[in-house]
Design an enzyme around this catalytic site. Structure first.
Site: not given
Ligand SMILES: *Cc1c(COP(=O)(O)O)cnc(C)c1O
Length: 329
Positions: A73-75, A77-78
């Site tokens: 759920q890492s922004n 990473s996204r």
């Protein structure tokens, strides 16, 4: 222009500064929002400003593969996967279960879903494993195969990344002056890995504004966050040629972390509900909801009053609303 201004263009000009009349009426001070949740590809968010210079540095060094420490759920990473995708680079997300699964679809929904759609390469490691040594090993293997890896600093919070928020501070002060006149008395922002706040503090200070920047911590409950922000601010002021003997006061509130990073708090939920129901503006339980709960708390304690004007920096994270679909009960 300084020698640090080489960027890849990931945003399309300044993000809007908007007035929030209903929330202002509810809470007292005049509240504005800086829409850093908008703009750019990959769903938007604060990491794009940071990556503009970090990824430019990677390209200058001939990198073909960007490696980042993250989780499902890492922004950060996204948005790194999105940036690599747009620029035709490879990316590798080294993923630890940083946040316990909150519901049955936690690892498939929200950011995880968007990363899957971008065909992200995710390597899972144990919670006990060390991010840095795992990333080093991966980088080593890529080099052996003739590639050129580049490791993204944690949360994009190094000197180059933080400069994106020096830019943002200038934008806020300029937009506020044009739209309202004068300068806002406060800027309120989430402090996670600290680079966003550090850039805003340094940028506001270098512009000579009296605006007080408040960071609301969502990760560290102790002095760690202060130490990170202090040293980043000192480094920015020194490298941009301002005398670093005179460092601005740094205000960080660690009372709104709740039970820990990624774990929703009651105050955060209240803030999310209030902001959505009064302004149709969506905050998340991990970052901006807790930051807004910090703003509300500071107002209720009388530290920010009706005579004040506040710019709340919306740093993004909308996909987390879906990952935590059950958070409001
Ligand atoms: C990463 C992130 C933050 C925190 O920014 P830092 O520079 O790490 O302090 C805040 N909000 C959102 C939505 C984020 O993804």
């Amino acid at each position: 222009m300084s020698k640090y201004d080489t960027k890849v263009n990931l945003l399309n000009g300044p993000s809007p500064l908007e007035f929030l009349p209903n929330l202002s009426e509810k809470l007292g001070p005049k509240i504005y929002v800086k829409r850093d949740d908008l703009g750019g590809r990959g769903g938007g968010g604060n990491k794009l400003r940071k990556y503009e210079r970090i990824v430019a540095d990677a390209l200058e060094r001939g990198a073909d593969t960007l490696i980042i420490a993250g989780h499902y759920q890492s922004n950060a990473s996204r948005l790194l996967v999105a940036t690599a995708c747009q620029l035709g680079l490879h990316s590798i997300v080294v993923s630890k279960p940083m946040i316990p699964e909150q519901n049955p679809s936690f690892n498939q929904n929200g950011n995880a879903l968007l990363m899957k759609m971008m065909n992200a390469h995710i390597i899972e490691i144990d919670m006990q494993a060390d991010y840095l040594s795992e990333m080093d090993n991966i980088a080593h293997n890529i080099r052996q195969e003739g590639g050129t890896p580049y490791i993204i600093p944690f949360g994009g919070s190094n000197f180059l990344g933080s400069l994106g928020y020096v830019d943002c501070a200038q934008e806020i002060l300029h937009q506020y002056k044009e739209a309202v006149g004068g300068e806002p008395s406060h800027i309120v922002v989430t402090a996670g890995s600290g680079g966003t706040m550090a850039g805003l503090v340094a940028g506001t200070y270098m512009a000579g504004a009296k605006t007080k920047v408040h960071g609301i911590s969502v990760l560290h409950k102790d002095d760690t966050i202060h130490n990170i922000v202090d040293s980043l601010v000192a480094e920015i002021l020194e490298k941009l040629g301002t005398s670093s003997s005179d460092i601005p006061e740094i205000h960080i509130d660690t009372n709104y972390v709740g039970k820990g990073y990624g774990l929703p708090s009651d105050q955060g939920k209240e803030a999310m509900m209030m902001t959505a129901s009064s302004e149709a503006l969506f905050l998340c339980p991990v970052y901006t909801g807790k930051a807004m709960s910090g703003l509300i708390g500071n107002i209720r304690e009388g530290k920010i009053t009706s005579g004040d004007s506040v710019v709340f920096v919306h740093t993004g994270g909308y996909p987390l609303v879906h990952a935590y679909y059950d958070v409001l009960g």
